[in-house]
Design a protein around this motif. Sequence first.
Motif, short mmCIF file in Angstrom:
data_model
loop_
_atom_site.label_atom_id
_atom_site.label_comp_id
_atom_site.label_asym_id
_atom_site.label_seq_id
_atom_site.Cartn_x
_atom_site.Cartn_y
_atom_site.Cartn_z
N LEU A 253 0.83 -1.20 0.00
CA LEU A 253 0.00 0.00 0.00
C LEU A 253 0.86 1.25 0.00
O LEU A 253 1.96 1.27 0.57
N ASP A 254 0.33 2.29 -0.63
CA ASP A 254 0.94 3.62 -0.56
C ASP A 254 0.62 4.18 0.82
O ASP A 254 -0.54 4.51 1.12
N ALA A 255 1.62 4.30 1.68
CA ALA A 255 1.37 4.54 3.11
C ALA A 255 1.01 5.98 3.48
O ALA A 255 0.13 6.17 4.33
N PRO A 256 1.65 7.02 2.94
CA PRO A 256 1.36 8.38 3.44
C PRO A 256 -0.12 8.74 3.48
O PRO A 256 -0.57 9.33 4.48
N PRO A 257 -0.94 8.40 2.46
CA PRO A 257 -2.37 8.77 2.56
C PRO A 257 -3.10 8.06 3.69
O PRO A 257 -4.16 8.52 4.12
N LEU A 258 -2.54 6.95 4.19
CA LEU A 258 -3.19 6.26 5.30
C LEU A 258 -3.26 7.14 6.55
O LEU A 258 -4.18 7.01 7.35
N ALA A 259 -2.29 8.02 6.71
CA ALA A 259 -2.25 8.88 7.90
C ALA A 259 -3.46 9.80 7.98
O ALA A 259 -3.83 10.23 9.07
N ALA A 260 -4.09 10.09 6.84
CA ALA A 260 -5.24 10.99 6.84
C ALA A 260 -6.54 10.28 7.19
O ALA A 260 -7.57 10.94 7.41
N LEU A 261 -6.51 8.96 7.24
CA LEU A 261 -7.73 8.21 7.52
C LEU A 261 -8.05 8.22 9.01
O LEU A 261 -7.14 8.14 9.84
N PRO A 262 -9.33 8.30 9.38
CA PRO A 262 -9.69 8.15 10.80
C PRO A 262 -9.30 6.77 11.31
O PRO A 262 -9.22 5.80 10.52
N ASP A 263 -9.06 6.66 12.60
CA ASP A 263 -8.66 5.37 13.16
C ASP A 263 -9.64 4.25 12.79
O ASP A 263 -9.21 3.12 12.50
N ALA A 264 -10.93 4.54 12.83
CA ALA A 264 -11.93 3.51 12.55
C ALA A 264 -11.77 2.94 11.15
O ALA A 264 -12.00 1.74 10.93
N ILE A 265 -11.39 3.77 10.19
CA ILE A 265 -11.18 3.31 8.82
C ILE A 265 -9.82 2.64 8.69
O ILE A 265 -9.68 1.58 8.07
N LEU A 266 -8.79 3.25 9.28
CA LEU A 266 -7.44 2.71 9.17
C LEU A 266 -7.36 1.31 9.77
O LEU A 266 -6.71 0.42 9.20
N ILE A 267 -8.00 1.10 10.92
CA ILE A 267 -8.00 -0.23 11.54
C ILE A 267 -8.58 -1.26 10.58
O ILE A 267 -8.06 -2.37 10.43
#
Length: 335
Positions: A253-267
Amino acid sequence: MNAAPSSDGIDATLAVALMPYLRSSRLLIAVSGGPDSTALMHAAARLGSAHPIQVATVDHRLRAEGGDEARSVGLTARALGLSHHILTWDGDKPSRGIQAAARHARYTLLAECAGRVGADTILTGHTADDQAETVLMRLLAGSGPGGLAGMRRERDLAPGMRLARPFLDIPKADLVAYCAAHGLVSARDPSNVDERFARARLRRLMPDLAAEGLSPERLRRLAARMARDEDALRDAACAAFTALRITADAVVLDAPPLAALPDAILIRVVGLALHEAGGGGAIRLERLERLVVDGLRPALVAGTAMRRTLRGILVDLNAEGVLSLRTAPPRRSPS
């Protein structure tokens, strides 16, 4: 107090719940011999189906009466013109977690039977009471939205095969009344009142909880709301996982955009990635939270590398902003 529904009213309620499955599905009905599944079998036989209906009873070999009860179901099924199969859970039984093990064995045996007889849908007699008890058990276990959604009306058991619970909104009392109205004799499972089991203990507490406001209806309403929210979160996570996946032949996965996701989505994105990478079945929410909230999120924000292992999967965030998940290498044995 609401008046109990009439016999005709109960018949109509069961017909509405069953007709979508009777019209088009090849059915295997799981019947234990209790009032819920007995009503399910009888109502389905009375209404008729587009395809021959099969019935299966699982003898868990946990009680001496189990074999006789399974044979009794077979007699009733054949009197209704239905084919019946007795499925036995053979082998050693665990000393702990017997109900969970029995449930797993039951669905495994039912899925195997459905495959043999060409059924695409397995029906069970779970009721609104069962749903309320399930939600309460998961609430006490600290479950998140996915667990508090309770039992789903339908879920996949295998490719091309689903499990369906048509009576999930119908109170058990209505099914008991249906059996009485039609002169149906049902078995009584002593484990339902055996307080060695959590579900039986909670069932006894239900009236007191309802008096304090935690009624079965409110528990079922909670399940419906959690199911709605969980589905929305899952859809958002699936969309993010698809959009950020770099290659189709590996879980990268392209990781940097993951930081913008809310915890509920990222989990949930990480949960999807772990499953795709071969991490097996359901992962406890607490373990996912530790991985994501305590490990991955801080590394994403700081732009640093991170390596963790969960369920045999290496979760590797490198300094270039790429998150990869793959089978962890075997541990070296001490020299």
